[in-house]
Design a protein around this motif. Structure first.
Motif, PDB file in Angstrom:
ATOM      1  N   ASN A  83      40.918  42.478  30.598  1.00 56.63           N
ATOM      2  CA  ASN A  83      41.303  42.403  32.002  1.00 56.63           C
ATOM      3  C   ASN A  83      42.646  43.095  32.248  1.00 56.63           C
ATOM      4  O   ASN A  83      42.795  43.872  33.197  1.00 56.63           O
ATOM      5  CB  ASN A  83      41.382  40.931  32.432  1.00 56.63           C
TER       6      ASN A  83
ATOM      7  N   THR B  83      38.898  42.131  37.164  1.00 54.06           N
ATOM      8  CA  THR B  83      38.629  40.692  37.070  1.00 54.06           C
ATOM      9  C   THR B  83      37.127  40.421  37.063  1.00 54.06           C
ATOM     10  O   THR B  83      36.630  39.617  36.264  1.00 54.06           O
ATOM     11  CB  THR B  83      39.291  39.951  38.247  1.00 54.06           C
TER      12      THR B  83
ATOM     13  N   SER C 207      35.567  41.430  33.691  1.00 57.87           N
ATOM     14  CA  SER C 207      35.932  40.513  32.601  1.00 57.87           C
ATOM     15  C   SER C 207      35.143  39.205  32.708  1.00 57.87           C
ATOM     16  O   SER C 207      34.725  38.641  31.693  1.00 57.87           O
ATOM     17  CB  SER C 207      37.438  40.232  32.617  1.00 57.87           C
TER      18      SER C 207
END
Length: 487
Positions: free
Chosen positions: A211, A237, A240
């Protein structure tokens, strides 16, 4: 050896002299027996200390990783542009409530799995995971729909018009990721329930590293990519979170350690009993966590009435306290796992012992945190702001932060112990009484009726947390006594 040491030290003091006649004489055996008593008391918990620390450290590391990634997001986006940071702050604040509620909801799986792990019922554990993925997936869809309604009304939230083009795409990326957060939580809580806390830690650390790398590439436009600012942070984000879920799903199907549970997962069916149990546990735990978070959110609005200086100081101290809370809650999660294992076996003696050992550990951590807060109260605020007025208020609030460490450690310990025993309805009721019927009125009365300002508002926190902790503790010992009375 110890006994002879005390004999040498106190021999002269116990001589019968005229001057000492009539005084209380302390025998060496008194001090020896006292020390032996303490040693025996703590030696009872040695096994539990080791087990809780072994289980708790990976959970703590995983939770701290989430905090660190959040800080990294804000720092990277902030260095890109102030407007992007403002947009990210608004969206992240909006998603804190559904994500925290979803996390609490998924916690309902852990004690159920832990109890069947104590009974060594592998088939039932696999069945629970299957039903949990369905329940958590539906909750993810429900939360997504709620936040979609919020998104449709986002222009009514009073945000500056120039931020809306940044808020909208970042919001949508966070929205899509909710379902993957909930599905990953199912695997994580299953793994915690069977005492395998390391696998989720490794997955979360790996995803967090990716991330941060993704943030660097996408936010600033490295490797020939156009700089995307806050949108790049949202993409990183989302990716991930998808990878965390996929990684755990693949491990569950491929890893030998999980194969014994895979049989129950594949051969079982969705059933109303498990779905009802997961919903009952999940809603109550999610509500309990939401109530505590809600107290700080509501009082944060109240503190906003006092002005920007008070609100900024409040945000700084809350951010500092979150680090301590995440560590305590990691140990609390380990307590819940251990309690659920022993409760499943009907071993109430070890239910009490592991809870007491966990409380000792959290108290030690609270003492260390209190020392850190005390000695850094004049300097720690500089990490967040350079405003002299804000820093002055922060240094005062740090004393009140110290005051609620005891109550915080108490309520975390016994809330998790009750969760491990499945007594979640009373846990939620007690939390509502402690946070909203006691703490919130105290915050308002001290802050605004008595006109003590932000200091008065913060006085309600140690009162509410401590009384909640004491009520949870009383409920825990009442339940364990009742179970012991059963034939």
């Amino acid at each position: 050896m110890v006994k002879s040491f005390y004999k040498r030290i106190f021999a002269s003091s116990n001589k019968r002299t005229p001057e000492k006649k009539g005084r209380l004489q302390l025998e060496p055996s008194y001090f020896y027996e006292t020390e032996v008593c303490y040693m025996k008391y703590f030696s009872r918990f040695k096994e539990h200390y080791t087990a809780i620390i072994r289980l708790g450290i990976p959970i703590v590391i995983g939770q701290l990783g989430i905090v660190i990634v959040g800080l990294a997001d804000n720092i990277m986006v902030g260095h890109y542009a102030t407007s992007d940071l403002a947009a990210a702050s608004f969206v992240n604040s909006a998603f804190n409530i559904p994500i925290l509620f979803g996390l609490g909801f998924s916690y309902g799986l852990t004690p159920l799995v832990g109890q069947f792990f104590g009974k060594k019922d592998k088939f039932k554990i696999g069945q629970l995971l299957r039903n949990s993925l369905l329940v958590n997936g539906c909750m993810g869809v429900f939360l997504t729909l709620l936040m979609w309604i919020f998104y449709l009304n986002i222009e009514k939230m009073g945000q500056p018009a120039e931020l809306l083009p940044l808020i909208r795409p970042y919001f949508l990326l966070q929205l899509v990721s909710l379902i993957f957060v909930m599905l990953f939580n199912s695997f994580k809580q299953f793994s915690d329930g069977i005492t395998d806390t390391r696998t989720p830690m490794y997955i979360m650390i790996s995803a967090n590293v990716l991330n941060i790398i993704g943030n660097y590439i996408l936010i600033y436009g490295k490797l020939g990519i156009t700089p995307l600012g806050v949108v790049g942070a949202g993409i990183s984000t989302l990716l991930s979170r998808i990878l965390m879920f996929l990684a755990f799903a693949v491990l569950f199907y491929r890893h030998l350690a999980y194969r014994r549970y895979l049989v129950g997962y594949k051969r079982s069916h969705y059933n109303r009993t498990d779905i009802f149990s997961l919903n009952k546990m999940g809603w109550m735990v999610g509500l309990q966590m939401g109530l505590e978070n809600g107290l700080f959110s509501v009082t944060g609005i109240m503190i906003g009435w006092l002005g920007s200086i008070a609100l900024a100081a409040h945000q700084v101290v809350v951010a500092i306290s979150t680090l301590g809370f995440m560590i305590y809650y990691g140990v609390g999660a380990a307590i819940s796992v251990r309690v659920s294992n022993f409760f499943g076996k009907g071993d109430i003696r070890n239910v009490r012992a592991t809870t007491a050992a966990g409380y000792h550990i959290i108290l030690c951590l609270a003492f260390l945190a209190s020392c850190l807060f005390l000695f850094s109260r004049h300097s720690i605020g500089h990490l967040f702001t350079d405003s002299a007025e804000v820093l002055q208020v922060v240094s005062v609030l740090m004393f009140l932060l110290l005051a609620f460490q005891f109550g915080d450690s108490l309520q975390i310990t016994y809330a998790n112990a009750l969760r491990g025993m499945g007594d979640v309805v009373s846990m939620a009721i007690i939390s509502f009484i402690g946070y909203f019927l006691i703490a919130l009125p105290v915050c308002y009365i001290c802050g605004f009726v008595l006109k003590w300002g932000i200091t008065g508002v913060w006085l309600g926190y140690p009162v509410g947390l401590t009384l909640t902790g004491l009520m949870l503790c009383a409920r825990f010992y009442y339940i364990t006594r009742q179970v012991n009375k059963k034939p």
